[in-house]
Design a protein around this motif. Structure first.
Motif, PDB file in Angstrom:
ATOM      1  N   VAL A  80       0.827  -1.161   0.110  1.00 59.92           N
ATOM      2  CA  VAL A  80       0.005   0.053  -0.089  1.00 59.92           C
ATOM      3  C   VAL A  80       0.749   1.125   0.020  1.00 59.92           C
ATOM      4  O   VAL A  80       0.720   2.331  -0.797  1.00 59.92           O
ATOM      5  CB  VAL A  80      -0.843  -0.045   1.257  1.00 59.92           C
ATOM      6  N   ARG A  81       1.920   1.210   0.845  1.00 60.79           N
ATOM      7  CA  ARG A  81       2.667   2.464   1.000  1.00 60.79           C
ATOM      8  C   ARG A  81       3.381   2.656  -0.380  1.00 60.79           C
ATOM      9  O   ARG A  81       3.552   3.924  -0.680  1.00 60.79           O
ATOM     10  CB  ARG A  81       3.826   2.295   1.835  1.00 60.79           C
ATOM     11  N   GLU A  82       3.884   1.728  -1.037  1.00 58.98           N
ATOM     12  CA  GLU A  82       4.727   1.691  -2.364  1.00 58.98           C
ATOM     13  C   GLU A  82       3.524   2.502  -3.519  1.00 58.98           C
ATOM     14  O   GLU A  82       4.242   2.990  -4.211  1.00 58.98           O
ATOM     15  CB  GLU A  82       5.256   0.509  -2.859  1.00 58.98           C
ATOM     16  N   ALA A  83       2.380   2.089  -3.257  1.00 53.83           N
ATOM     17  CA  ALA A  83       1.636   2.298  -4.416  1.00 53.83           C
ATOM     18  C   ALA A  83       1.379   3.790  -4.009  1.00 53.83           C
ATOM     19  O   ALA A  83       1.189   4.585  -5.065  1.00 53.83           O
ATOM     20  CB  ALA A  83       0.244   1.716  -4.238  1.00 53.83           C
ATOM     21  N   VAL A  84       1.181   4.440  -3.011  1.00 47.96           N
ATOM     22  CA  VAL A  84       0.745   5.497  -2.623  1.00 47.96           C
ATOM     23  C   VAL A  84       1.922   6.686  -3.060  1.00 47.96           C
ATOM     24  O   VAL A  84       1.926   7.518  -3.583  1.00 47.96           O
ATOM     25  CB  VAL A  84       0.590   5.978  -1.327  1.00 47.96           C
ATOM     26  N   GLN A  85       3.317   6.064  -2.792  1.00 50.10           N
ATOM     27  CA  GLN A  85       4.409   6.746  -3.015  1.00 50.10           C
ATOM     28  C   GLN A  85       4.899   7.040  -4.539  1.00 50.10           C
ATOM     29  O   GLN A  85       5.626   7.826  -4.986  1.00 50.10           O
ATOM     30  CB  GLN A  85       5.596   6.288  -2.285  1.00 50.10           C
ATOM     31  N   ARG A  86       4.211   6.101  -5.406  1.00 53.07           N
ATOM     32  CA  ARG A  86       4.458   6.210  -6.779  1.00 53.07           C
ATOM     33  C   ARG A  86       3.094   6.932  -7.247  1.00 53.07           C
ATOM     34  O   ARG A  86       3.168   7.141  -8.467  1.00 53.07           O
ATOM     35  CB  ARG A  86       4.699   5.094  -7.529  1.00 53.07           C
ATOM     36  N   GLY A  87       2.243   7.346  -6.700  1.00 51.16           N
ATOM     37  CA  GLY A  87       0.937   7.947  -7.002  1.00 51.16           C
ATOM     38  C   GLY A  87       0.033   7.253  -7.717  1.00 51.16           C
ATOM     39  O   GLY A  87      -1.068   7.796  -8.465  1.00 51.16           O
ATOM     40  N   ASP A  88       0.227   5.871  -7.496  1.00 49.42           N
ATOM     41  CA  ASP A  88      -0.959   4.915  -7.938  1.00 49.42           C
ATOM     42  C   ASP A  88      -1.933   4.988  -6.948  1.00 49.42           C
ATOM     43  O   ASP A  88      -2.217   4.003  -6.158  1.00 49.42           O
ATOM     44  CB  ASP A  88      -0.414   3.673  -8.410  1.00 49.42           C
ATOM     45  N   ILE A  89      -3.048   5.877  -6.904  1.00 49.22           N
ATOM     46  CA  ILE A  89      -4.244   5.788  -5.707  1.00 49.22           C
ATOM     47  C   ILE A  89      -4.977   4.715  -6.010  1.00 49.22           C
ATOM     48  O   ILE A  89      -5.560   4.119  -4.978  1.00 49.22           O
ATOM     49  CB  ILE A  89      -4.594   7.084  -5.646  1.00 49.22           C
ATOM     50  N   ASP A  90      -5.355   4.379  -7.133  1.00 47.79           N
ATOM     51  CA  ASP A  90      -6.296   3.506  -7.346  1.00 47.79           C
ATOM     52  C   ASP A  90      -5.718   2.245  -6.990  1.00 47.79           C
ATOM     53  O   ASP A  90      -6.812   1.357  -6.269  1.00 47.79           O
ATOM     54  CB  ASP A  90      -6.576   3.511  -8.979  1.00 47.79           C
ATOM     55  N   GLU A  91      -4.473   1.684  -7.186  1.00 43.22           N
ATOM     56  CA  GLU A  91      -4.235   0.471  -6.683  1.00 43.22           C
ATOM     57  C   GLU A  91      -3.958   0.470  -5.266  1.00 43.22           C
ATOM     58  O   GLU A  91      -4.294  -0.561  -4.665  1.00 43.22           O
ATOM     59  CB  GLU A  91      -2.650   0.290  -7.391  1.00 43.22           C
ATOM     60  N   PHE A 113      -8.786  11.870   2.256  1.00 37.72           N
ATOM     61  CA  PHE A 113      -7.413  12.135   1.717  1.00 37.72           C
ATOM     62  C   PHE A 113      -6.788  11.232   0.615  1.00 37.72           C
ATOM     63  O   PHE A 113      -6.091  11.943  -0.211  1.00 37.72           O
ATOM     64  CB  PHE A 113      -6.522  11.625   2.907  1.00 37.72           C
ATOM     65  N   LEU A 114      -7.270  10.119   0.417  1.00 39.33           N
ATOM     66  CA  LEU A 114      -6.968   9.363  -0.768  1.00 39.33           C
ATOM     67  C   LEU A 114      -7.711   9.825  -2.102  1.00 39.33           C
ATOM     68  O   LEU A 114      -6.853   9.852  -2.969  1.00 39.33           O
ATOM     69  CB  LEU A 114      -7.512   7.661  -0.615  1.00 39.33           C
ATOM     70  N   GLN A 115      -8.737  10.148  -1.987  1.00 38.02           N
ATOM     71  CA  GLN A 115      -9.339  10.879  -3.124  1.00 38.02           C
ATOM     72  C   GLN A 115      -8.726  12.131  -3.564  1.00 38.02           C
ATOM     73  O   GLN A 115      -8.418  12.613  -4.598  1.00 38.02           O
ATOM     74  CB  GLN A 115     -10.950  11.041  -3.028  1.00 38.02           C
ATOM     75  N   GLN A 116      -8.439  12.868  -2.376  1.00 43.47           N
ATOM     76  CA  GLN A 116      -7.828  14.315  -2.921  1.00 43.47           C
ATOM     77  C   GLN A 116      -6.503  13.976  -3.130  1.00 43.47           C
ATOM     78  O   GLN A 116      -6.039  14.611  -4.371  1.00 43.47           O
ATOM     79  CB  GLN A 116      -7.339  14.989  -1.418  1.00 43.47           C
ATOM     80  N   GLN A 117      -5.567  12.662  -2.977  1.00 41.33           N
ATOM     81  CA  GLN A 117      -4.338  12.543  -3.289  1.00 41.33           C
ATOM     82  C   GLN A 117      -4.574  12.207  -4.897  1.00 41.33           C
ATOM     83  O   GLN A 117      -3.574  12.437  -5.748  1.00 41.33           O
ATOM     84  CB  GLN A 117      -3.658  11.634  -2.546  1.00 41.33           C
ATOM     85  N   LYS A 118      -5.486  11.561  -5.211  1.00 39.54           N
ATOM     86  CA  LYS A 118      -5.633  11.083  -6.470  1.00 39.54           C
ATOM     87  C   LYS A 118      -6.084  12.121  -7.532  1.00 39.54           C
ATOM     88  O   LYS A 118      -5.345  12.685  -8.465  1.00 39.54           O
ATOM     89  CB  LYS A 118      -7.011  10.310  -6.729  1.00 39.54           C
ATOM     90  N   LEU A 119      -6.846  13.299  -6.803  1.00 42.44           N
ATOM     91  CA  LEU A 119      -7.003  14.711  -7.677  1.00 42.44           C
ATOM     92  C   LEU A 119      -5.546  15.303  -7.898  1.00 42.44           C
ATOM     93  O   LEU A 119      -5.352  15.899  -8.911  1.00 42.44           O
ATOM     94  CB  LEU A 119      -7.964  15.451  -6.801  1.00 42.44           C
ATOM     95  N   ILE A 120      -4.636  15.246  -6.783  1.00 40.94           N
ATOM     96  CA  ILE A 120      -3.410  15.937  -6.839  1.00 40.94           C
ATOM     97  C   ILE A 120      -2.497  15.237  -7.918  1.00 40.94           C
ATOM     98  O   ILE A 120      -1.968  15.935  -8.682  1.00 40.94           O
ATOM     99  CB  ILE A 120      -2.621  15.749  -5.489  1.00 40.94           C
ATOM    100  N   GLU A 121      -2.749  13.881  -8.206  1.00 38.60           N
ATOM    101  CA  GLU A 121      -1.884  13.272  -8.990  1.00 38.60           C
ATOM    102  C   GLU A 121      -2.468  13.583 -10.381  1.00 38.60           C
ATOM    103  O   GLU A 121      -1.465  13.827 -11.264  1.00 38.60           O
ATOM    104  CB  GLU A 121      -1.792  11.631  -8.943  1.00 38.60           C
ATOM    105  N   LEU A 122      -3.575  13.666 -10.613  1.00 38.22           N
ATOM    106  CA  LEU A 122      -4.051  14.354 -11.754  1.00 38.22           C
ATOM    107  C   LEU A 122      -3.631  15.544 -12.264  1.00 38.22           C
ATOM    108  O   LEU A 122      -3.248  15.805 -13.372  1.00 38.22           O
ATOM    109  CB  LEU A 122      -5.761  14.280 -12.027  1.00 38.22           C
TER     110      LEU A 122
END
Length: 240
Positions: A80-91, A113-122
């Protein structure tokens, strides 16, 4: 000599309002004797709590200390941590749901916070149309139901108003530290499901240090303040 005496010295300094010099503080520190085994246990506890499996395994072998939990239990948190750190929020969301769907179902703050991070990645990828659509379809309802999230949503959307979002007043959202913050929140939530402590002993010590310094600052006490935790740099404060 133990650590309690150090705080006693600081307390005495506060009472007489004279404070303590950096030299006197370092002299008191030199009298403290902390067993290496205790320091090793604190380090191992940090590695396990934060999910650094390989480092924990190596450290355990080198010190002969046994981790408090089976290190294989760290694998889900690591993925989970690795997915977030590479910006793959869906995974990351999928991995968390596979692990325990109730984590996000019962924690609207973490889900936001997860959905916000997905928006940030976009926004990071300059996919502004997709970002706007995602905000409208996925985040607007969350903001309406939970007004406390509106400020964070507005800060994130404001990134698109700047030609160089990373240099804007809200550029901190695009820093690596933002991903680490979200990954940390998820790590703590997953630890809760395992009935484990959500913060390491080392983190708690650092929080106590920062709190203690804030109390001394409020009382205008002169003392050697740790201004850089990473390097343990001490700077002597001046009374106002």
């Amino acid at each position: 000599m133990d650590i309690a005496r150090l705080f006693s010295s600081m307390s005495d300094a506060k009472e007489d309002n004279k404070g303590i010099t950096k030299e006197d503080w370092m002299e008191e520190l030199r009298k403290v004797r902390i067993q290496r085994s205790e320091m090793n246990r604190i380090v191992l506890d940090y590695l396990v709590t934060e999910g650094f499996k390989e480092a924990a395994e190596k450290f355990s072998q080198e010190t002969g200390l046994k981790p408090a939990v089976d290190l294989d239990m760290l694998d889900d948190r690591i993925r989970v941590r690795e997915a977030v750190q590479r910006g793959d929020i869906d995974e990351a969301i999928q991995l968390v749901n596979d692990y325990d769907q109730e984590i996000l179902d019962t924690n609207p703050r973490l889900y936001f916070f997860l959905q916000q991070q997905k928006l940030i990645e976009l926004i990071r990828e300059s996919k502004f149309e997709s970002a706007v659509e995602f905000a409208q379809t996925e985040l607007s309802d969350i903001g309406e139901k939970n007004p406390e999230f509106l400020n964070e949503l507005e800060r994130t959307m404001a990134l698109m108003a700047f030609e160089k979002p990373e240099e804007s007043p809200f550029g901190d959202l695009l820093h690596v530290s933002q991903r680490q913050k979200v990954a940390g929140e998820l790590n703590s939530a997953m630890l809760e499901t395992q009935d484990q402590r959500t913060t390491s002993k080392l983190s708690n010590v650092l929080k106590l240090l920062l709190w203690s310094q804030s109390q001394l600052n409020e009382r205008n006490v002169k003392y050697p303040m740790m201004t850089d935790i990473a390097t343990a740099t001490l700077t002597e404060t001046q009374k106002k």
